[in-house]
Design a protein around this motif. Sequence first.
Motif, PDB file in Angstrom:
ATOM      1  N   ILE A  62      43.964  41.658  40.556  1.00  0.00           N
ATOM      2  CA  ILE A  62      42.512  41.506  40.418  1.00  0.00           C
ATOM      3  C   ILE A  62      42.098  41.586  38.956  1.00  0.00           C
ATOM      4  N   THR A  63      42.596  42.578  38.230  1.00  0.00           N
ATOM      5  CA  THR A  63      42.214  42.691  36.813  1.00  0.00           C
ATOM      6  C   THR A  63      42.773  41.527  36.001  1.00  0.00           C
ATOM      7  N   HIS A  64      43.930  41.000  36.388  1.00  0.00           N
ATOM      8  CA  HIS A  64      44.496  39.829  35.700  1.00  0.00           C
ATOM      9  C   HIS A  64      43.608  38.602  35.920  1.00  0.00           C
ATOM     10  N   ILE A  65      43.173  38.402  37.150  1.00  0.00           N
ATOM     11  CA  ILE A  65      42.293  37.259  37.435  1.00  0.00           C
ATOM     12  C   ILE A  65      40.998  37.389  36.648  1.00  0.00           C
ATOM     13  N   ILE A  66      40.394  38.564  36.666  1.00  0.00           N
ATOM     14  CA  ILE A  66      39.125  38.764  35.961  1.00  0.00           C
ATOM     15  C   ILE A  66      39.295  38.557  34.458  1.00  0.00           C
ATOM     16  N   GLY A  67      40.394  39.024  33.914  1.00  0.00           N
ATOM     17  CA  GLY A  67      40.620  38.921  32.475  1.00  0.00           C
ATOM     18  C   GLY A  67      41.084  37.561  31.992  1.00  0.00           C
ATOM     19  N   HIS A  68      41.773  36.813  32.846  1.00  0.00           N
ATOM     20  CA  HIS A  68      42.403  35.571  32.393  1.00  0.00           C
ATOM     21  C   HIS A  68      41.953  34.302  33.110  1.00  0.00           C
ATOM     22  N   TYR A  69      41.307  34.456  34.255  1.00  0.00           N
ATOM     23  CA  TYR A  69      40.887  33.289  35.033  1.00  0.00           C
ATOM     24  C   TYR A  69      39.403  33.422  35.409  1.00  0.00           C
ATOM     25  N   PRO A  70      38.514  33.323  34.426  1.00  0.00           N
ATOM     26  CA  PRO A  70      37.084  33.519  34.726  1.00  0.00           C
ATOM     27  C   PRO A  70      36.527  32.525  35.736  1.00  0.00           C
ATOM     28  N   ASP A  71      37.145  31.360  35.843  1.00  0.00           N
ATOM     29  CA  ASP A  71      36.674  30.377  36.818  1.00  0.00           C
ATOM     30  C   ASP A  71      37.079  30.743  38.252  1.00  0.00           C
ATOM     31  N   ILE A  72      38.097  31.568  38.406  1.00  0.00           N
ATOM     32  CA  ILE A  72      38.534  32.012  39.729  1.00  0.00           C
ATOM     33  C   ILE A  72      37.859  33.339  40.110  1.00  0.00           C
ATOM     34  N   THR A  73      37.412  34.079  39.131  1.00  0.00           N
ATOM     35  CA  THR A  73      36.813  35.395  39.378  1.00  0.00           C
ATOM     36  C   THR A  73      35.733  35.378  40.461  1.00  0.00           C
ATOM     37  N   PRO A  74      34.849  34.391  40.524  1.00  0.00           N
ATOM     38  CA  PRO A  74      33.851  34.404  41.599  1.00  0.00           C
ATOM     39  C   PRO A  74      34.449  34.341  43.007  1.00  0.00           C
ATOM     40  N   HIS A  77      36.538  38.475  46.221  1.00  0.00           N
ATOM     41  CA  HIS A  77      35.508  39.161  47.003  1.00  0.00           C
ATOM     42  C   HIS A  77      35.299  40.558  46.426  1.00  0.00           C
ATOM     43  N   ARG A  78      34.058  40.950  46.271  1.00  0.00           N
ATOM     44  CA  ARG A  78      33.745  42.247  45.666  1.00  0.00           C
ATOM     45  C   ARG A  78      34.330  43.402  46.463  1.00  0.00           C
ATOM     46  N   ASP A  79      34.534  43.190  47.743  1.00  0.00           N
ATOM     47  CA  ASP A  79      35.143  44.238  48.566  1.00  0.00           C
ATOM     48  C   ASP A  79      36.542  44.591  48.075  1.00  0.00           C
ATOM     49  N   LEU A  80      37.241  43.615  47.507  1.00  0.00           N
ATOM     50  CA  LEU A  80      38.585  43.888  46.997  1.00  0.00           C
ATOM     51  C   LEU A  80      38.538  44.805  45.779  1.00  0.00           C
ATOM     52  N   LEU A  81      37.475  44.728  44.995  1.00  0.00           N
ATOM     53  CA  LEU A  81      37.327  45.635  43.854  1.00  0.00           C
ATOM     54  C   LEU A  81      37.277  47.078  44.357  1.00  0.00           C
ATOM     55  N   TRP A  82      36.544  47.286  45.438  1.00  0.00           N
ATOM     56  CA  TRP A  82      36.442  48.624  46.025  1.00  0.00           C
ATOM     57  C   TRP A  82      37.782  49.042  46.642  1.00  0.00           C
ATOM     58  N   GLY A  85      40.467  49.750  44.052  1.00  0.00           N
ATOM     59  CA  GLY A  85      40.061  50.885  43.223  1.00  0.00           C
ATOM     60  C   GLY A  85      40.587  50.801  41.805  1.00  0.00           C
ATOM     61  N   GLY A  86      40.800  51.969  41.209  1.00  0.00           N
ATOM     62  CA  GLY A  86      41.304  52.035  39.845  1.00  0.00           C
ATOM     63  C   GLY A  86      40.401  51.287  38.882  1.00  0.00           C
ATOM     64  N   ASP A  87      40.997  50.521  37.994  1.00  0.00           N
ATOM     65  CA  ASP A  87      40.234  49.756  37.001  1.00  0.00           C
ATOM     66  C   ASP A  87      39.323  48.708  37.635  1.00  0.00           C
ATOM     67  N   CYS A  88      39.635  48.288  38.848  1.00  0.00           N
ATOM     68  CA  CYS A  88      38.808  47.290  39.532  1.00  0.00           C
ATOM     69  C   CYS A  88      37.387  47.808  39.759  1.00  0.00           C
ATOM     70  N   MET A  89      37.260  49.105  39.932  1.00  0.00           N
ATOM     71  CA  MET A  89      35.948  49.680  40.236  1.00  0.00           C
ATOM     72  C   MET A  89      34.995  49.637  39.050  1.00  0.00           C
TER      73      MET A  89
END
Length: 130
Positions: A62-74, A77-82, A85-89
């Motif tokens: 999840i953190t890799h996608i957010i940091g390196h694939y901004p077009d995939i980040t949307p 699903h926000r539920d996966l951040l929860w 956990g960890g840095d995803c939160m």
Amino acid sequence: MTTRIEYYLQLCTELHTHCAVVLPQHPAHSEESNAELLAMLAQLKEEFATNEAYVALGQRIITHIIGHYPDITPQVHRDLLWFFGGDCMHYLGDDEMERYQKVEEQYYEQCSSKPDTCYRNLRAQVFGMH
């Protein structure tokens, strides 16, 4: 009925399916980088809820996608951040975390007396979707 684990596995499967479609021709990264991400997503599905390492792997993905694939980040699903956990939160707001905490508490309370509690429906109620 959808258990908590089934719900989150479905979200991971949907993310993997989306990435399998868009990554092979993703222009911003090398084929090797894209293949590595797909391999990690496949490994996550295989190890999901059977090996405690899946949590750390999920956080890494999840953190890799957010940091390196901004077009995939949307598509994450926000539920996966929860869930992971960890840095995803760090990407969740306080109000979201409170609602997720409420879902978790209600789910485990209800499961003790009603084992067929549907996580998806409970989540929808708490988030005002029903």
